[in-house]
Motif scaffolding. Structure first.
Motif, short mmCIF file in Angstrom:
data_model
loop_
_atom_site.label_atom_id
_atom_site.label_comp_id
_atom_site.label_asym_id
_atom_site.label_seq_id
_atom_site.Cartn_x
_atom_site.Cartn_y
_atom_site.Cartn_z
N ARG A 29 0.80 -1.22 0.00
CA ARG A 29 0.00 0.00 0.00
C ARG A 29 0.84 1.28 0.00
O ARG A 29 0.53 2.24 -0.70
CB ARG A 29 -0.95 0.00 1.21
N SER A 56 0.53 3.64 -3.23
CA SER A 56 -0.23 4.87 -2.99
C SER A 56 0.62 6.12 -3.17
O SER A 56 0.16 7.13 -3.70
CB SER A 56 -0.88 4.85 -1.60
N GLU A 87 -7.92 2.80 0.42
CA GLU A 87 -7.95 3.81 -0.64
C GLU A 87 -7.55 5.18 -0.13
O GLU A 87 -6.83 5.94 -0.81
CB GLU A 87 -9.36 3.90 -1.25
N LEU A 94 -4.10 6.86 -0.34
CA LEU A 94 -3.77 7.63 -1.53
C LEU A 94 -4.11 9.10 -1.34
O LEU A 94 -3.28 9.99 -1.57
CB LEU A 94 -4.53 7.06 -2.73
#
Length: 321
Positions: free
Chosen positions: A69, A73, A306, A309
């Motif tokens: 991640r 990201s 998410e 990000l």
């Protein structure tokens, strides 16, 4: 404490060229401003609007710990902001071959506009910041994980509509996630209860510092060995893996010690009926959390993933823009 800071005629905080090492380094107003920025950038990305605020900028990404991640990201975030990211593993740079942290910082500062590092000792990132001429962003150390907690706060805000006054329950090891959650929660006026086995509590200095901050913001910090006490009337339940990177040799011992701290239906029954479940991922179903909870209706772990990000884009834009 409302989520409208940028809508008000407040003085805009100065972020340019600041470092992002811990959440304790930022004021309540600065954290709320970063969250507001993240929300705006997320809306622009979802609407397909160009937002090349870092056109021509380059982020150097040093990874001494592997990641999914964090790498993706940050790399995608820089691309969406119009810039570029360079991946540097410990095998690729001279830092892994005896060059001092200070020399690495000075050299990279001549090439890039910001440095993100994911490493072990927190002292290393502090030394990097002391010698660099560009912003340093903490992608994770053994003591802190502030970019993850910014994503957590953004996720809670989206689903609950507020932060102030909510109760967060963290169950598990008093590790980097616990430390940054404690720091972030008190900054925005939340109550945080941390349940850990004896001998695995959060760092006392971080806790005491957070309690002083909580006295100013209306937040609260509670440490306990009882998961049910921590989960009682919680708005949010958060956990993490029982053995973090670098602790693999302790896995079997930790499995025995942490089994009573599993997040399952029984533990979550103590929380409010509309509680959220968060986990920074990767998760081990059947260990720190059951599949029923991780994949259940209260889980927002993929919204949370998410939001790494969007939260990180806000941090980079404000520090490097």
């Amino acid at each position: 404490m409302t989520y409208t800071l940028k809508m008000q005629n407040e003085k805009v905080p100065k972020f340019k060229n600041k470092n992002f090492l811990t959440l304790n380094d930022f004021s309540t107003e600065e954290i709320l401003y970063m969250l507001d920025e993240a929300k705006e950038l997320k809306q622009m990305q979802k609407a397909g609007k160009q937002h090349s605020f870092l056109q021509g900028k380059v982020l150097g990404m040093i990874f001494e710990k592997s990641s999914t991640r964090t790498r993706v990201s940050f790399e995608v975030g820089m691309l969406q902001l119009g810039g570029h990211a360079i991946f540097l593993s410990s095998r690729d740079i001279q830092l892994g071959r005896g060059e001092t942290v200070g020399d690495t910082a000075k050299v990279l500062s001549r090439y890039v506009d910001g440095i993100m590092i994911r490493t072990f000792e927190h002292s290393k990132i502090e030394e990097l910041a002391n010698h660099a001429d560009v912003p340093i962003i903490n992608g994770l150390t053994d003591d802190h994980h502030p970019t993850q907690v910014m994503a957590d706060l953004l996720t809670i805000l989206e689903h609950k509509g507020k932060l102030e006054g909510l109760k967060v329950c963290y169950v598990g090891d008093g590790n980097n996630m616990a430390h940054s959650l404690i720091e972030g929660a008190v900054k925005v006026g939340m109550k945080i209860a941390v349940a850990s086995p004896e001998g695995y509590a959060a760092n006392e200095m971080i806790v005491q510092r957070a309690k002083k901050e909580a006295a100013k913001t209306g937040g609260e910090v509670i440490l306990t060995n009882d998961p049910a006490e921590a989960a009682s009337d919680a708005d949010v339940i958060i956990t993490d893996v029982w053995a973090s990177m670098g602790q693999e040799e302790e896995q079997q011992e930790r499995m025995k010690i942490f089994t009573p701290y599993q997040v399952n239906e029984k533990l979550c029954s103590y929380a409010k009926k509309d509680y959220l479940f968060l986990h920074c991922l990767p998760a081990h179903r059947g260990e720190e959390v059951t599949a029923e909870i991780l994949d259940g209706k209260h889980s927002v772990v993929f919204d949370e993933a998410e939001n790494r990000l969007h939260a990180q884009k806000a941090i980079m834009k404000l520090l490097m823009g």
